[in-house]
Design a protein around this motif. Structure first.
Motif, mmCIF file in Angstrom:
data_model
loop_
_atom_site.group_PDB
_atom_site.id
_atom_site.type_symbol
_atom_site.label_atom_id
_atom_site.label_comp_id
_atom_site.label_asym_id
_atom_site.label_seq_id
_atom_site.Cartn_x
_atom_site.Cartn_y
_atom_site.Cartn_z
ATOM 1 N N LEU A 78 16.884 -46.595 -30.649
ATOM 2 C CA LEU A 78 15.904 -47.086 -29.681
ATOM 3 C C LEU A 78 14.539 -46.459 -29.955
ATOM 4 O O LEU A 78 13.521 -47.145 -29.930
ATOM 5 C CB LEU A 78 16.368 -46.783 -28.252
ATOM 6 N N ALA A 79 14.522 -45.172 -30.222
ATOM 7 C CA ALA A 79 13.256 -44.499 -30.528
ATOM 8 C C ALA A 79 12.568 -45.159 -31.714
ATOM 9 O O ALA A 79 11.354 -45.376 -31.699
ATOM 10 C CB ALA A 79 13.494 -43.016 -30.807
ATOM 11 N N SER A 80 13.347 -45.525 -32.729
ATOM 12 C CA SER A 80 12.750 -46.135 -33.930
ATOM 13 C C SER A 80 12.155 -47.510 -33.630
ATOM 14 O O SER A 80 11.220 -47.935 -34.302
ATOM 15 C CB SER A 80 13.787 -46.243 -35.057
ATOM 16 N N PRO A 84 6.821 -47.895 -33.131
ATOM 17 C CA PRO A 84 5.763 -48.786 -33.650
ATOM 18 C C PRO A 84 4.926 -49.450 -32.549
ATOM 19 O O PRO A 84 3.855 -49.962 -32.823
ATOM 20 C CB PRO A 84 6.546 -49.850 -34.435
ATOM 21 N N LYS A 85 5.413 -49.413 -31.319
ATOM 22 C CA LYS A 85 4.677 -50.010 -30.199
ATOM 23 C C LYS A 85 3.674 -49.025 -29.595
ATOM 24 O O LYS A 85 3.138 -49.258 -28.530
ATOM 25 C CB LYS A 85 5.661 -50.499 -29.138
ATOM 26 N N LYS A 86 3.454 -47.912 -30.284
ATOM 27 C CA LYS A 86 2.461 -46.897 -29.881
ATOM 28 C C LYS A 86 2.801 -46.245 -28.544
ATOM 29 O O LYS A 86 1.934 -45.914 -27.748
ATOM 30 C CB LYS A 86 1.048 -47.487 -29.834
ATOM 31 N N ALA A 87 4.089 -46.057 -28.323
ATOM 32 C CA ALA A 87 4.556 -45.282 -27.174
ATOM 33 C C ALA A 87 5.020 -43.932 -27.714
ATOM 34 O O ALA A 87 5.305 -43.797 -28.905
ATOM 35 C CB ALA A 87 5.711 -45.997 -26.478
ATOM 36 N N ARG A 88 5.082 -42.958 -26.833
ATOM 37 C CA ARG A 88 5.633 -41.651 -27.226
ATOM 38 C C ARG A 88 7.069 -41.595 -26.737
ATOM 39 O O ARG A 88 7.386 -42.126 -25.664
ATOM 40 C CB ARG A 88 4.803 -40.517 -26.637
ATOM 41 N N VAL A 89 7.927 -40.961 -27.525
ATOM 42 C CA VAL A 89 9.348 -40.951 -27.219
ATOM 43 C C VAL A 89 9.870 -39.518 -27.297
ATOM 44 O O VAL A 89 9.617 -38.819 -28.280
ATOM 45 C CB VAL A 89 10.140 -41.851 -28.194
ATOM 46 N N PHE A 90 10.608 -39.132 -26.253
ATOM 47 C CA PHE A 90 11.144 -37.774 -26.167
ATOM 48 C C PHE A 90 12.645 -37.791 -25.915
ATOM 49 O O PHE A 90 13.145 -38.613 -25.151
ATOM 50 C CB PHE A 90 10.468 -36.998 -25.020
ATOM 51 N N HIS A 91 13.315 -36.860 -26.549
ATOM 52 C CA HIS A 91 14.732 -36.590 -26.285
ATOM 53 C C HIS A 91 14.799 -35.733 -25.028
ATOM 54 O O HIS A 91 13.838 -35.047 -24.689
ATOM 55 C CB HIS A 91 15.312 -35.831 -27.488
ATOM 56 N N HIS A 92 15.930 -35.742 -24.338
ATOM 57 C CA HIS A 92 16.023 -34.926 -23.124
ATOM 58 C C HIS A 92 16.033 -33.425 -23.411
ATOM 59 O O HIS A 92 15.978 -32.624 -22.488
ATOM 60 C CB HIS A 92 17.217 -35.343 -22.246
ATOM 61 N N SER A 93 16.022 -33.049 -24.672
ATOM 62 C CA SER A 93 15.874 -31.635 -25.037
ATOM 63 C C SER A 93 14.399 -31.234 -25.027
ATOM 64 O O SER A 93 14.070 -30.059 -25.107
ATOM 65 C CB SER A 93 16.440 -31.384 -26.436
#
Length: 155
Positions: A78-80, A84-93
């Motif tokens: 999902l992160a991948s 490309p949509k210029k959002a930031r993505v974080f793991h719950h860690s």
């Protein structure tokens, strides 16, 4: 900017909601109908419920995500799709998924799956601890403070 949560198993929903309230940001939780709740949430929190099925929440998140949003997920795939949509993505860690490292994470996931197919075992994720929860909150709060400061400076 919104905070989105891949809700089917996120251990940090309450932390994201608290930070959303603190920074006056809307929070969108996308989850399957299996996780339907009647719990009352603050007005800034919205839910999208999707049908049962593999990756249904992921597809909805990809459809919903906008430039500048922040997504919380533990799903590398999902992160991948969202990066490309210029959002930031974080793991719950608290770890941020980055365009320059996502391919390596996907390759590790693929290799682990291949090993499991041969009947061998691979290490699973470590148990999520109170320290992990604290680290996540600290990291996300710092990101939000930095964004807020940048927005103020850009007027």
């Amino acid at each position: 900017m919104r905070l989105l949560i891949d809700g089917d198993g996120s251990p940090v929903k309450e932390e994201v909601i608290a930070l959303g309230q603190k920074f006056n940001l809307p929070v969108l939780i996308v989850t399957s109908v299996d996780h339907y709740t009647t719990k009352v949430y603050p007005k800034e929190v919205a839910f999208i419920y999707v049908d049962k099925g593999a990756d249904r929440a992921d597809y909805q998140i990809v459809k919903e995500i906008q430039v500048g949003d922040i997504l919380i997920t533990q799903d590398y795939g999902l992160a991948s799709l969202v990066l490309p949509k210029k959002a930031r993505v974080f793991h719950h860690s608290g770890q941020e998924y980055l365009p320059e490292t996502i391919d390596q994470l996907l390759m590790q996931r693929y290799l682990s799956a291949q090993i499991r197919k041969t009947g061998k075992r691979t290490k699973g994720p470590k148990p999520f601890t109170a320290q992990d929860r604290q680290n996540f909150s600290k990291e996300l709060e710092q990101v939000l403070l930095t964004k807020q400061s940048a927005e103020r400076n850009n007027g």
